[in-house]
Scaffold this motif. Structure first.
Motif, PDB file in Angstrom:
ATOM      1  N   GLU A  92      15.028 -14.924  51.306  1.00 19.42           N
ATOM      2  CA  GLU A  92      15.791 -14.255  50.253  1.00 19.42           C
ATOM      3  C   GLU A  92      14.824 -13.520  49.342  1.00 19.42           C
ATOM      4  O   GLU A  92      13.691 -13.951  49.156  1.00 19.42           O
ATOM      5  CB  GLU A  92      16.563 -15.263  49.392  1.00 19.42           C
ATOM      6  CG  GLU A  92      17.625 -16.033  50.121  1.00 19.42           C
ATOM      7  CD  GLU A  92      18.264 -17.099  49.234  1.00 19.42           C
ATOM      8  OE1 GLU A  92      18.145 -17.036  47.992  1.00 19.42           O
ATOM      9  OE2 GLU A  92      18.874 -18.019  49.801  1.00 19.42           O
ATOM     10  N   VAL A  93      15.310 -12.437  48.740  1.00 20.59           N
ATOM     11  CA  VAL A  93      14.540 -11.686  47.751  1.00 20.59           C
ATOM     12  C   VAL A  93      15.303 -11.750  46.433  1.00 20.59           C
ATOM     13  O   VAL A  93      16.482 -11.401  46.383  1.00 20.59           O
ATOM     14  CB  VAL A  93      14.358 -10.212  48.184  1.00 20.59           C
ATOM     15  CG1 VAL A  93      13.596  -9.430  47.125  1.00 20.59           C
ATOM     16  CG2 VAL A  93      13.659 -10.128  49.538  1.00 20.59           C
ATOM     17  N   HIS A  94      14.623 -12.207  45.384  1.00 18.49           N
ATOM     18  CA  HIS A  94      15.237 -12.315  44.058  1.00 18.49           C
ATOM     19  C   HIS A  94      14.472 -11.430  43.080  1.00 18.49           C
ATOM     20  O   HIS A  94      13.507 -11.888  42.447  1.00 18.49           O
ATOM     21  CB  HIS A  94      15.206 -13.768  43.574  1.00 18.49           C
ATOM     22  CG  HIS A  94      16.013 -14.696  44.408  1.00 18.49           C
ATOM     23  ND1 HIS A  94      17.171 -15.266  43.967  1.00 18.49           N
ATOM     24  CD2 HIS A  94      15.834 -15.158  45.670  1.00 18.49           C
ATOM     25  CE1 HIS A  94      17.675 -16.051  44.910  1.00 18.49           C
ATOM     26  NE2 HIS A  94      16.875 -15.989  45.962  1.00 18.49           N
ATOM     27  N   PRO A  95      14.887 -10.153  42.929  1.00 21.77           N
ATOM     28  CA  PRO A  95      14.229  -9.282  41.949  1.00 21.77           C
ATOM     29  C   PRO A  95      14.490  -9.793  40.535  1.00 21.77           C
ATOM     30  O   PRO A  95      15.543 -10.371  40.260  1.00 21.77           O
ATOM     31  CB  PRO A  95      14.888  -7.921  42.164  1.00 21.77           C
ATOM     32  CG  PRO A  95      15.685  -8.031  43.409  1.00 21.77           C
ATOM     33  CD  PRO A  95      15.936  -9.473  43.667  1.00 21.77           C
ATOM     34  N   ASP A  96      13.528  -9.567  39.630  1.00 20.41           N
ATOM     35  CA  ASP A  96      13.682 -10.083  38.273  1.00 20.41           C
ATOM     36  C   ASP A  96      14.045  -9.021  37.238  1.00 20.41           C
ATOM     37  O   ASP A  96      14.104  -9.320  36.060  1.00 20.41           O
ATOM     38  CB  ASP A  96      12.427 -10.835  37.843  1.00 20.41           C
ATOM     39  CG  ASP A  96      11.219  -9.930  37.692  1.00 20.41           C
ATOM     40  OD1 ASP A  96      11.346  -8.696  37.748  1.00 20.41           O
ATOM     41  OD2 ASP A  96      10.117 -10.475  37.499  1.00 20.41           O
ATOM     42  N   SER A  97      14.272  -7.805  37.621  1.00 23.87           N
ATOM     43  CA  SER A  97      14.632  -6.670  36.760  1.00 23.87           C
ATOM     44  C   SER A  97      13.505  -6.261  35.821  1.00 23.87           C
ATOM     45  O   SER A  97      13.717  -5.462  34.920  1.00 23.87           O
ATOM     46  CB  SER A  97      15.929  -6.939  35.967  1.00 23.87           C
ATOM     47  OG  SER A  97      15.687  -7.815  34.873  1.00 23.87           O
ATOM     48  N   ARG A  98      12.307  -6.763  36.030  1.00 26.01           N
ATOM     49  CA  ARG A  98      11.141  -6.401  35.209  1.00 26.01           C
ATOM     50  C   ARG A  98      10.024  -5.816  36.061  1.00 26.01           C
ATOM     51  O   ARG A  98       8.932  -5.575  35.566  1.00 26.01           O
ATOM     52  CB  ARG A  98      10.599  -7.627  34.473  1.00 26.01           C
ATOM     53  CG  ARG A  98      11.585  -8.290  33.572  1.00 26.01           C
ATOM     54  CD  ARG A  98      11.698  -7.547  32.281  1.00 26.01           C
ATOM     55  NE  ARG A  98      12.521  -8.328  31.362  1.00 26.01           N
ATOM     56  CZ  ARG A  98      13.120  -7.793  30.336  1.00 26.01           C
ATOM     57  NH1 ARG A  98      13.015  -6.512  30.095  1.00 26.01           N
ATOM     58  NH2 ARG A  98      13.847  -8.537  29.542  1.00 26.01           N
ATOM     59  N   GLY A  99      10.268  -5.651  37.368  1.00 25.74           N
ATOM     60  CA  GLY A  99       9.244  -5.107  38.257  1.00 25.74           C
ATOM     61  C   GLY A  99       8.645  -6.127  39.200  1.00 25.74           C
ATOM     62  O   GLY A  99       7.735  -5.820  39.950  1.00 25.74           O
ATOM     63  N   GLY A 100       9.168  -7.340  39.161  1.00 23.02           N
ATOM     64  CA  GLY A 100       8.683  -8.384  40.055  1.00 23.02           C
ATOM     65  C   GLY A 100       9.819  -8.935  40.888  1.00 23.02           C
ATOM     66  O   GLY A 100      10.983  -8.570  40.713  1.00 23.02           O
ATOM     67  N   ALA A 101       9.490  -9.814  41.808  1.00 18.82           N
ATOM     68  CA  ALA A 101      10.508 -10.484  42.621  1.00 18.82           C
ATOM     69  C   ALA A 101       9.939 -11.816  43.090  1.00 18.82           C
ATOM     70  O   ALA A 101       8.726 -11.966  43.248  1.00 18.82           O
ATOM     71  CB  ALA A 101      10.919  -9.645  43.824  1.00 18.82           C
ATOM     72  N   ARG A 102      10.822 -12.762  43.305  1.00 23.68           N
ATOM     73  CA  ARG A 102      10.455 -14.042  43.918  1.00 23.68           C
ATOM     74  C   ARG A 102      11.004 -14.017  45.335  1.00 23.68           C
ATOM     75  O   ARG A 102      12.197 -13.816  45.549  1.00 23.68           O
ATOM     76  CB  ARG A 102      11.039 -15.212  43.153  1.00 23.68           C
ATOM     77  CG  ARG A 102      10.696 -16.549  43.797  1.00 23.68           C
ATOM     78  CD  ARG A 102      11.113 -17.694  42.933  1.00 23.68           C
ATOM     79  NE  ARG A 102      10.391 -17.649  41.680  1.00 23.68           N
ATOM     80  CZ  ARG A 102       9.393 -18.478  41.357  1.00 23.68           C
ATOM     81  NH1 ARG A 102       9.028 -19.408  42.196  1.00 23.68           N
ATOM     82  NH2 ARG A 102       8.790 -18.384  40.208  1.00 23.68           N
ATOM     83  N   LEU A 103      10.115 -14.207  46.291  1.00 24.92           N
ATOM     84  CA  LEU A 103      10.506 -14.250  47.697  1.00 24.92           C
ATOM     85  C   LEU A 103      10.637 -15.705  48.104  1.00 24.92           C
ATOM     86  O   LEU A 103       9.683 -16.480  48.000  1.00 24.92           O
ATOM     87  CB  LEU A 103       9.467 -13.544  48.566  1.00 24.92           C
ATOM     88  CG  LEU A 103       9.065 -12.126  48.148  1.00 24.92           C
ATOM     89  CD1 LEU A 103       8.050 -11.551  49.130  1.00 24.92           C
ATOM     90  CD2 LEU A 103      10.266 -11.232  48.005  1.00 24.92           C
TER      91      LEU A 103
END
Length: 113
Positions: A92-103
């Motif tokens: 899963e890809v969880h973008p953080d709306s600040r320019g990052g993401a948790r994969l």
């Protein structure tokens, strides 16, 4: 004045805590290097018996600006943590709306958590 999260927060964090990752996108582009914050967070799972079982959920925090425009992370991509040689598939890809993401990562070919 708004904060440029990508430049002032995420970039410096990757410089301190990030480690090299070889990333292979499903789109067929050549493999490329990014920095990521790799973690194997432990959590408890309540099984049908009511017992708690500890397991881990490997994750990789990434800075999206390190990815080529046509190779943003997506489910099914593969990666290797260079320092350990561990191979993972993006679940899963969880973008953080600040320019990052948790994969959220799985062992390649694994279809469940």
């Amino acid at each position: 004045m708004p904060i440029n999260w990508n430049a002032e927060v995420i970039g410096p964090l990757m410089g301190v805590f990030g480690e090299p990752v070889t990333y292979m996108s499903l789109n067929g582009a050549p493999a490329f290097q990014v920095s990521g914050v790799y973690d194997k967070a432990f959590f408890a799972v309540n099984v049908e018996t009511g017992s708690l079982v500890s397991t881990s959920q490997p994750t990789l925090g990434v800075q999206l600006s390190q990815f080529p425009p046509n190779s943003l992370p997506k489910q099914g991509d593969q990666l290797v943590i260079v320092g350990t040689g561990e191979q993972w598939e993006v679940r899963e890809v969880h973008p953080d709306s600040r320019g990052g993401a948790r994969l959220m990562l799985n062992v390649p070919g694994q279809t469940d958590v």
